[in-house]
Write a protein that holds these residues in place. Structure first.
Motif, PDB file in Angstrom:
ATOM      1  N   TYR A 263       5.227 -32.481  10.818  1.00  0.00           N
ATOM      2  CA  TYR A 263       4.378 -33.062   9.803  1.00  0.00           C
ATOM      3  C   TYR A 263       4.081 -32.372   8.728  1.00  0.00           C
ATOM      4  CZ  TYR A 263       4.025 -36.342  13.898  1.00  0.00           C
ATOM      5  OH  TYR A 263       4.147 -37.326  14.894  1.00  0.00           O
ATOM      6  N   PHE A 264       3.606 -31.401   8.843  1.00  0.00           N
ATOM      7  CA  PHE A 264       3.297 -30.217   7.669  1.00  0.00           C
ATOM      8  C   PHE A 264       4.552 -30.160   6.614  1.00  0.00           C
ATOM      9  CE2 PHE A 264       3.203 -25.919   5.733  1.00  0.00           C
ATOM     10  CZ  PHE A 264       2.334 -26.136   5.026  1.00  0.00           C
ATOM     11  N   LEU A 265       5.650 -29.876   7.289  1.00  0.00           N
ATOM     12  CA  LEU A 265       6.943 -29.691   6.137  1.00  0.00           C
ATOM     13  C   LEU A 265       7.195 -30.934   5.531  1.00  0.00           C
ATOM     14  CD1 LEU A 265       9.141 -27.335   8.592  1.00  0.00           C
ATOM     15  CD2 LEU A 265       7.803 -26.831   6.587  1.00  0.00           C
ATOM     16  N   SER A 266       6.877 -32.241   6.312  1.00  0.00           N
ATOM     17  CA  SER A 266       7.322 -33.600   5.969  1.00  0.00           C
ATOM     18  C   SER A 266       6.522 -33.765   4.720  1.00  0.00           C
ATOM     19  CB  SER A 266       7.391 -34.629   6.935  1.00  0.00           C
ATOM     20  OG  SER A 266       8.315 -34.292   7.827  1.00  0.00           O
ATOM     21  N   GLY A 267       5.144 -33.521   5.068  1.00  0.00           N
ATOM     22  CA  GLY A 267       4.330 -33.636   3.916  1.00  0.00           C
ATOM     23  C   GLY A 267       4.272 -32.867   2.799  1.00  0.00           C
ATOM     24  N   ALA A 268       4.941 -31.732   2.644  1.00  0.00           N
ATOM     25  CA  ALA A 268       5.147 -30.861   1.828  1.00  0.00           C
ATOM     26  C   ALA A 268       6.251 -31.261   0.909  1.00  0.00           C
ATOM     27  CB  ALA A 268       5.165 -29.295   2.346  1.00  0.00           C
ATOM     28  N   LEU A 269       7.362 -31.830   1.592  1.00  0.00           N
ATOM     29  CA  LEU A 269       8.489 -32.221   0.879  1.00  0.00           C
ATOM     30  C   LEU A 269       8.177 -33.410  -0.057  1.00  0.00           C
ATOM     31  CD1 LEU A 269      11.644 -32.201   0.648  1.00  0.00           C
ATOM     32  CD2 LEU A 269      11.917 -33.321   2.758  1.00  0.00           C
ATOM     33  N   THR A 270       7.466 -34.336   0.935  1.00  0.00           N
ATOM     34  CA  THR A 270       6.922 -35.644   0.016  1.00  0.00           C
ATOM     35  C   THR A 270       6.119 -35.456  -1.140  1.00  0.00           C
ATOM     36  OG1 THR A 270       6.997 -36.858   1.985  1.00  0.00           O
ATOM     37  CG2 THR A 270       5.771 -37.969   0.351  1.00  0.00           C
ATOM     38  N   PHE A 271       5.511 -34.319  -1.169  1.00  0.00           N
ATOM     39  CA  PHE A 271       4.450 -34.037  -2.395  1.00  0.00           C
ATOM     40  C   PHE A 271       5.437 -33.407  -3.573  1.00  0.00           C
ATOM     41  CE2 PHE A 271       1.935 -30.574  -4.270  1.00  0.00           C
ATOM     42  CZ  PHE A 271       1.096 -31.312  -4.861  1.00  0.00           C
ATOM     43  N   THR A 272       6.327 -32.685  -2.952  1.00  0.00           N
ATOM     44  CA  THR A 272       7.093 -31.749  -3.806  1.00  0.00           C
ATOM     45  C   THR A 272       7.797 -32.768  -4.491  1.00  0.00           C
ATOM     46  OG1 THR A 272       6.998 -29.871  -2.542  1.00  0.00           O
ATOM     47  CG2 THR A 272       8.939 -30.092  -4.254  1.00  0.00           C
ATOM     48  N   THR A 273       8.634 -33.749  -3.817  1.00  0.00           N
ATOM     49  CA  THR A 273       9.184 -34.758  -4.370  1.00  0.00           C
ATOM     50  C   THR A 273       8.559 -35.668  -5.541  1.00  0.00           C
ATOM     51  OG1 THR A 273      10.648 -35.039  -2.430  1.00  0.00           O
ATOM     52  CG2 THR A 273      10.818 -36.801  -3.975  1.00  0.00           C
ATOM     53  N   ILE A 274       7.302 -36.041  -5.125  1.00  0.00           N
ATOM     54  CA  ILE A 274       6.562 -36.857  -6.294  1.00  0.00           C
ATOM     55  C   ILE A 274       6.244 -35.911  -7.437  1.00  0.00           C
ATOM     56  CG2 ILE A 274       4.232 -37.903  -6.445  1.00  0.00           C
ATOM     57  CD1 ILE A 274       4.432 -38.773  -3.592  1.00  0.00           C
ATOM     58  N   LEU A 275       5.799 -34.772  -7.153  1.00  0.00           N
ATOM     59  CA  LEU A 275       5.487 -33.986  -8.223  1.00  0.00           C
ATOM     60  C   LEU A 275       6.720 -33.584  -9.134  1.00  0.00           C
ATOM     61  CD1 LEU A 275       3.518 -32.104  -9.601  1.00  0.00           C
ATOM     62  CD2 LEU A 275       4.323 -30.076  -8.157  1.00  0.00           C
ATOM     63  N   VAL A 276       8.191 -33.558  -8.505  1.00  0.00           N
ATOM     64  CA  VAL A 276       9.129 -33.629  -9.328  1.00  0.00           C
ATOM     65  C   VAL A 276       9.519 -34.800 -10.231  1.00  0.00           C
ATOM     66  CG1 VAL A 276      11.615 -33.298  -9.332  1.00  0.00           C
ATOM     67  CG2 VAL A 276      10.345 -31.790  -8.059  1.00  0.00           C
ATOM     68  N   VAL A 277       9.242 -35.828  -9.640  1.00  0.00           N
ATOM     69  CA  VAL A 277       9.501 -37.166 -10.429  1.00  0.00           C
ATOM     70  C   VAL A 277       8.631 -37.279 -11.570  1.00  0.00           C
ATOM     71  CG1 VAL A 277       9.405 -39.806 -10.184  1.00  0.00           C
ATOM     72  CG2 VAL A 277      10.625 -38.161  -8.493  1.00  0.00           C
ATOM     73  N   LEU A 278       7.134 -37.104 -11.344  1.00  0.00           N
ATOM     74  CA  LEU A 278       6.231 -37.035 -12.233  1.00  0.00           C
ATOM     75  C   LEU A 278       6.816 -36.140 -13.374  1.00  0.00           C
ATOM     76  CD1 LEU A 278       2.996 -37.282 -10.320  1.00  0.00           C
ATOM     77  CD2 LEU A 278       4.065 -39.158 -11.525  1.00  0.00           C
ATOM     78  N   LEU A 279       7.003 -34.876 -13.245  1.00  0.00           N
ATOM     79  CA  LEU A 279       7.346 -33.887 -14.197  1.00  0.00           C
ATOM     80  C   LEU A 279       8.545 -34.500 -14.783  1.00  0.00           C
ATOM     81  CD1 LEU A 279       6.903 -30.600 -12.161  1.00  0.00           C
ATOM     82  CD2 LEU A 279       5.318 -31.373 -14.055  1.00  0.00           C
ATOM     83  N   ALA A 280       9.461 -34.954 -14.290  1.00  0.00           N
ATOM     84  CA  ALA A 280      10.901 -35.480 -15.026  1.00  0.00           C
ATOM     85  C   ALA A 280      10.639 -36.640 -16.031  1.00  0.00           C
ATOM     86  CB  ALA A 280      11.743 -35.871 -13.950  1.00  0.00           C
ATOM     87  N   LEU A 281       9.322 -37.663 -15.649  1.00  0.00           N
ATOM     88  CA  LEU A 281       9.033 -38.528 -16.334  1.00  0.00           C
ATOM     89  C   LEU A 281       8.224 -38.053 -17.570  1.00  0.00           C
ATOM     90  CD1 LEU A 281       7.787 -41.297 -13.784  1.00  0.00           C
ATOM     91  CD2 LEU A 281       9.723 -41.374 -15.092  1.00  0.00           C
ATOM     92  N   SER A 282       7.345 -37.199 -17.343  1.00  0.00           N
ATOM     93  CA  SER A 282       6.546 -36.520 -18.463  1.00  0.00           C
ATOM     94  C   SER A 282       7.726 -35.828 -19.462  1.00  0.00           C
ATOM     95  CB  SER A 282       5.727 -35.645 -17.874  1.00  0.00           C
ATOM     96  OG  SER A 282       4.935 -36.215 -17.239  1.00  0.00           O
TER      97      SER A 282
END
Length: 346
Positions: A263-282
């Motif tokens: 669960y911890f690794l899955s949450g970390a992966l999801t958070f990282t993915t969202i962060l990458v998408v937001l940075l790409a849009l910016s």
């Protein structure tokens, strides 16, 4: 005069003591192995090495479990041969191999009674230095019903948890009192005695129609951590013999498939993915804004200048030569020519 002699005597003793202490520190002894398992009838060589410049004495001691040490042999560095004592004297099963830096003890035709811890020691100016010793476990017995020790092969433990190690002892035809010992061996340390259960058979029972006495001993451990990882051996000393179990290995469970970790690794992966998408849009928006501003600036620079005819006029000047009518010489001499300038507006 007497006081001066007394002072000189004390100073001499002090200097000799300091020199002896310094010389003693230069003598070191070490043994190669800490645990040896052999079968009855085999032989084993216990190697002992020493280093230093002092003329020291070297010893071998045997200490069976639950008993006091027994002197086996002595060896003086300046001599060639060693000397055996007590029951080891004139015993062909025990030999010494001495030399420069070596004091090896060999035991032939091993028996159960040879199971013990053997220490190599050095002595100089009445100061003894011992090694950690070598524990010898000899398997096999001449009893009709031999003693045996059974342990579970392994146990999985958890950090902060607890575990109880079991040791089942079958004492065979010997119904006397016995003692149980626990040894621990790990990668960080050599086998060492950690717990002793003295005499008393209050946990033992005798099976009907058999000559076997069965005893069960437990070793509870709590608040487990990495220091508890290792192999634990149970040994029993009974009827003049020592029998070791095969050992129980303790190891931490593999947390690779732990749900909490997943669960911890899955949450970390999801958070990282969202962060990458937001940075790409910016980054995309910033790049688009910079491109629009650059295009607008280039358009302004390439546009033709606005017409400002009301503010500027181009003047062209031309010189005109006019042929004037004949005048009098006086007038012609006064004025040879006249220039008329005309402005032309485009």
């Amino acid at each position: 005069m007497t006081s001066l002699r007394l002072v000189f005597f004390h100073l001499t003793c002090l200097i000799l003591g300091i020199m002896a202490h310094m010389t003693d520190l230069s003598i070191t002894v070490r043994q190669e192995r800490r645990f040896v398992s052999a079968n009855s009838g085999d032989h084993v060589c216990l190697r002992c090495f020493y280093e230093g410049d002092g003329s020291a004495w070297f010893y071998w001691y045997k200490q069976p479990l639950g008993q006091k040490p027994q002197l086996i042999s002595t060896f003086y560095r300046l001599d060639k041969n060693g000397t055996f004592y007590n029951e080891f004297k004139n015993n062909p099963r025990f030999t010494l191999n001495t030399g420069d830096g070596t004091n090896h003890l060999t035991i032939f035709d091993l028996s159960i009674s040879d199971s013990a811890t053997y220490y190599c020691a050095s002595a100089y100016t009445f100061v003894f230095s011992f090694t950690e010793g070598t524990t010898v476990s000899v398997k096999g017995s001449g009893l009709n019903v031999p003693a045996s020790v059974h342990q579970s092969p392994s146990e999985i433990i958890k950090p902060g948890g607890s575990v109880t190690l079991n040791c089942t002892v079958h004492t065979g035809t010997c119904d006397g009192e016995h003692s149980v010992y626990w040894f621990k061996h790990s990668q960080e340390s050599h086998p060492g005695l950690i717990y002793t259960h003295g005499g008393g058979n209050d946990q033992c029972e005798t099976k009907d129609n058999t000559q076997t006495h069965t005893c069960v001993y437990n070793l509870p451990m709590k608040s487990l951590n990495l220091s508890h990882v290792g192999t634990y051996y149970c040994a029993v000393a009974t009827c003049g013999q020592i029998v070791f179990g095969d050992g129980t290995k303790l190891d931490f469970e593999d947390n690779g498939d732990s749900p909490v970790l997943v669960y911890f690794l899955s949450g970390a992966l999801t958070f990282t993915t969202i962060l990458v998408v937001l940075l790409a849009l910016s980054v995309f928006k910033m790049k688009k804004g910079n491109t629009y501003q650059s295009t607008e600036s280039q358009a302004r620079l390439s546009a033709p200048p606005a017409s400002d005819e009301g503010c500027r006029e181009d003047l062209h000047y031309a010189a005109l030569n006019l042929n004037l009518p004949n005048r009098s010489r006086r007038q012609r001499n006064h004025t040879n020519s006249e220039c008329v300038y005309s402005s032309v507006k485009h």
